[in-house]
Design an enzyme around this catalytic site. Sequence first.
Site, short mmCIF file in Angstrom:
data_model
loop_
_atom_site.label_atom_id
_atom_site.label_comp_id
_atom_site.label_asym_id
_atom_site.label_seq_id
_atom_site.Cartn_x
_atom_site.Cartn_y
_atom_site.Cartn_z
N LYS A 1 55.91 -25.08 -23.21
CA LYS A 1 56.66 -23.77 -23.22
C LYS A 1 57.57 -23.47 -21.97
CE LYS A 1 53.03 -21.53 -26.12
NZ LYS A 1 52.43 -22.64 -26.27
N CYS B 1 45.29 -15.07 3.15
CA CYS B 1 45.00 -15.80 4.22
C CYS B 1 44.08 -16.88 3.89
CB CYS B 1 44.01 -14.95 5.41
SG CYS B 1 42.32 -14.91 5.16
N HIS C 1 48.80 -15.88 -25.52
CA HIS C 1 50.08 -15.90 -26.47
C HIS C 1 50.15 -15.09 -27.61
CE1 HIS C 1 51.61 -18.88 -23.47
NE2 HIS C 1 50.65 -19.41 -23.59
N CYS D 1 35.89 -9.90 2.76
CA CYS D 1 37.39 -10.57 2.54
C CYS D 1 38.40 -9.39 2.86
CB CYS D 1 37.56 -11.10 1.18
SG CYS D 1 39.27 -11.45 0.51
N ARG E 1 46.47 -30.51 -18.61
CA ARG E 1 46.00 -30.10 -20.02
C ARG E 1 46.11 -31.49 -20.96
NH1 ARG E 1 51.07 -28.04 -17.85
NH2 ARG E 1 53.00 -28.39 -19.04
N ILE F 1 42.77 -29.70 -26.40
CA ILE F 1 43.11 -28.44 -26.41
C ILE F 1 44.14 -28.01 -25.45
CG2 ILE F 1 41.88 -26.09 -26.53
CD1 ILE F 1 41.09 -27.74 -28.73
N SER G 1 44.41 -19.00 -25.64
CA SER G 1 44.69 -17.88 -26.50
C SER G 1 43.92 -18.08 -27.70
CB SER G 1 46.23 -17.89 -26.82
OG SER G 1 47.00 -18.11 -25.85
N CYS H 1 37.07 -15.25 6.15
CA CYS H 1 35.89 -15.06 5.40
C CYS H 1 35.03 -15.97 4.94
CB CYS H 1 36.07 -14.26 4.06
SG CYS H 1 37.20 -14.69 2.98
#
Lengths: 406, 476
Positions: B255, B435, B58, B398, B314, B338, B344, B440
Amino acid sequence: MRQTDVVVIGGGPAGMAAAIESARNGAKTIIIERNEVLGGILMQCIHNGFGLAYFKEELTGPEYAYKFRELVKKEKNITVMTSTFVTKIKGKTVTIVNSSGIDEIEAGAIVLAMGARERTAANILLQGTRPAGVLTAGQAQKMTNIDGKLPGKNIVILGSGDIGLIMARRLTLEGARVKAVLEINKTTSGLKRNIVQCLEDFKIPLLMQTTIVEVVGENRVEGVYISAVDDNYNFVGEKKFVKCDTVILSVGLIPETDLVDFADINTRTNGPVVDDFMETSAKGVFACGNFLHVHDLVDNVTLESMDAGANAADFALAGCKKGKKFCVIAGNNISYANPSFVHSGDGIAKIRFRLKSNVSKKWIRVVSKDEVLAKKFVMAGLPGEMQTLEVSREKIKGDILLEVEG
Amino acid sequence: MMKNTNNNDMFDYVIVGAGIVGSSIFSALARSGKSVCMIDKALDVGTGAAKANSGLVHAGFDAKPGTLKAKLNVLGNKMYPLEAKRLGLSIKKTGAYVVGNDKEKLEELLARGKTNGVDGLHLLSGSELKAKLPMLNPEIKYALFAENAYVISPYMFTICLAEEGIVNGGRVVLGFDAKRIKKHGDIFTISDGFDEIKTKYIINSSGAGYNEIANMIGSEIYELEFRRGEYFVLDSTEKNLVPSTVFPLPSKAGKGVLVTPTVDGNILVGPSSQLSDDITKTTAEGLSFVRSQASNMIPSINFKKTIRIFSGIRTVVGDDFVIEKSREMPNVINIAGICSPGLSAAPAIALYVLNLLGLDTKIPAAKKIKPYVALSSLPVSKKNELIARNPLYGKIVCKCEGISEGEIVDALSRPLRVVSVDGIKRRTRTGMGRCQGGFCLSKTIELIAKKNNITLFDVVKENKGSNIIVSGVKKS
């Protein structure tokens, strides 16, 4: 830079059939396959039931693939490139990469036969945690049949697609317990024979109009909450906890057309829009197999792809001769029809289609300007089954409508 | 499980919690020549909030002036381009728009940004806005554009910082689930019931697990609030949906739901913000909230192109970050709460912690890690050169992301051991495409087992207990 008449991308049943027919029509043909052998997904389908229509005998997937590999070998006009991956298609130039490096192939025509991928947990917005033990039926099949390893012991299968049904039986035979197969719809999406042979014969419960509300478990699946749903897919009644360590998803296939930005896509099938020569909106680029629309039987893939291969060879060697172009309209009780366009002229246009709902003892017909161009009688038709109707091109003089009578 | 440590393992600094913050501090301490070890109960670094966030750096106009959030975000933002260069990681200066019809609020944000020291802020409207964001809902009239906003891969930063710490002499011990922390004299002993690690200082950067560790240490406990954020990842076919990050006007809950390109060419939509426990599940309510909020801003968004849904937690403590010396227990640094803009701020948090520890914040030039190279990003001649040297680079595993076996083997041969499929996914993007590993997974498991000399049954998806294969088939 190499040059050839026809490049076939994908070496599964569709690609092999297309290449054989292309070569038989005189075109120098290259098949590009990303795996080490030709055969595609057939190689992990070790159950039987393949080839009844085409070879008139019952084969396993690898046997069906083997027969076609032998046919491929016989064609001097075919070059096979395995362990080779296509990174780009531009015009009629294909960029490939393999252990020898990066190369380009310039072709007179291209056949797209890259198949389909399975819908994933994210595609159906499966709620809850994201632990180990949630996998698609095809992943489980590869793990079990190719790697010889089991993905779980107590299993709930979501969706009644054919691979899910086959895996219910396969994992039961390997000693796992399949607690239930859940189907959110009112009708199953798999073949009737698979419901009987894979579930009923093994007493595996099939819960209709039921789905998973939430996956539980932080590291490995610990269970799922399931619930009944109404006709609008709203949860009804109380949710119930089913203890399990594995959730297998069999919730449909999507043609792998995501990176095809050079041709129009049919929003109903997710495959490319094609005409009756199986040519896409990109000139000289043809499509077939599950890449075009998801099939029920490999035999149908083979037949369809042979047409695509023959037409691609014609295009590369002489150019397809087409008459006037008309639309194909899906009418009463027709879920979709392929191709989207037909032409007047010589020969036969094959219309492949699926029904919207079960049909019993009804005529299905192709109509143009009040004239019936073709029809067939269906004793019992299911939405999962692919149907075909053939129309003589000389009769086509306008847009055609495909419909179930009455 | 192999033994992680020796009894004599003694460090000056131990960091508990290998997220983006822990790894940033780890790298900074190691590059400063300090004796440092980072531990985590997970089997890879960055498996918590570090892997499940918006991946944005940010600009820093949102945080309240004078807070640590404001100060460290703005400084971190200035540091990131250089961090990326040093680590050989991509960073894209996409810029960010906050859009809305409340012009006053946007002007307030602009003023706040200026107070925080953020450059390159512009208020847009009318044809100017339409030209820049033609896909924006035409009913939205104004936007605050921040030039200096970036998109990065948060987990690749975490991984590379951890690797950088290792090549500079630091130690990373994963799968170490601390159970007891004792102090004798000046020395802490951290034990997981099997092994012990000794240290003079502890830096507690264990994110959602902060209080558990603080309890063991005897340092401050905080009232942690967990906010779950649910996201959609859209297919790379949608990459041109928006050129920059687009946010609504921020609210108390955060935000808001943003739509952003990712550094790897997908579109990310989210997060929701629900108070919850720390379980990272997705819910119908959370996702439908995200969907409607995002569609309000960008009506053309196509959720049928969803290839992944995920949720992250968070951890919030009041209104600001907690980064402080413990008053209860000497030689402990508490790092808690945090939440955004934690990613950021991370490089700046590392410097802030060095300062708290009384160390020089001017870090000398140090050894660099070998950058991760994605074959797909190279010109044809370079690819051919690599394939000629190692044909495994021409063997695609992949297919959705076009990742070769060579790249997977490379990721398995780096300073930090990888034992999980998700670890390989984060490092190479194998299984990250549409996928989702459908084709894979088996091969990836095989390569991980082979390189680590373990059986296929031991390979996990992410953490202990997330084994993928349960047994063999019956013997014939």
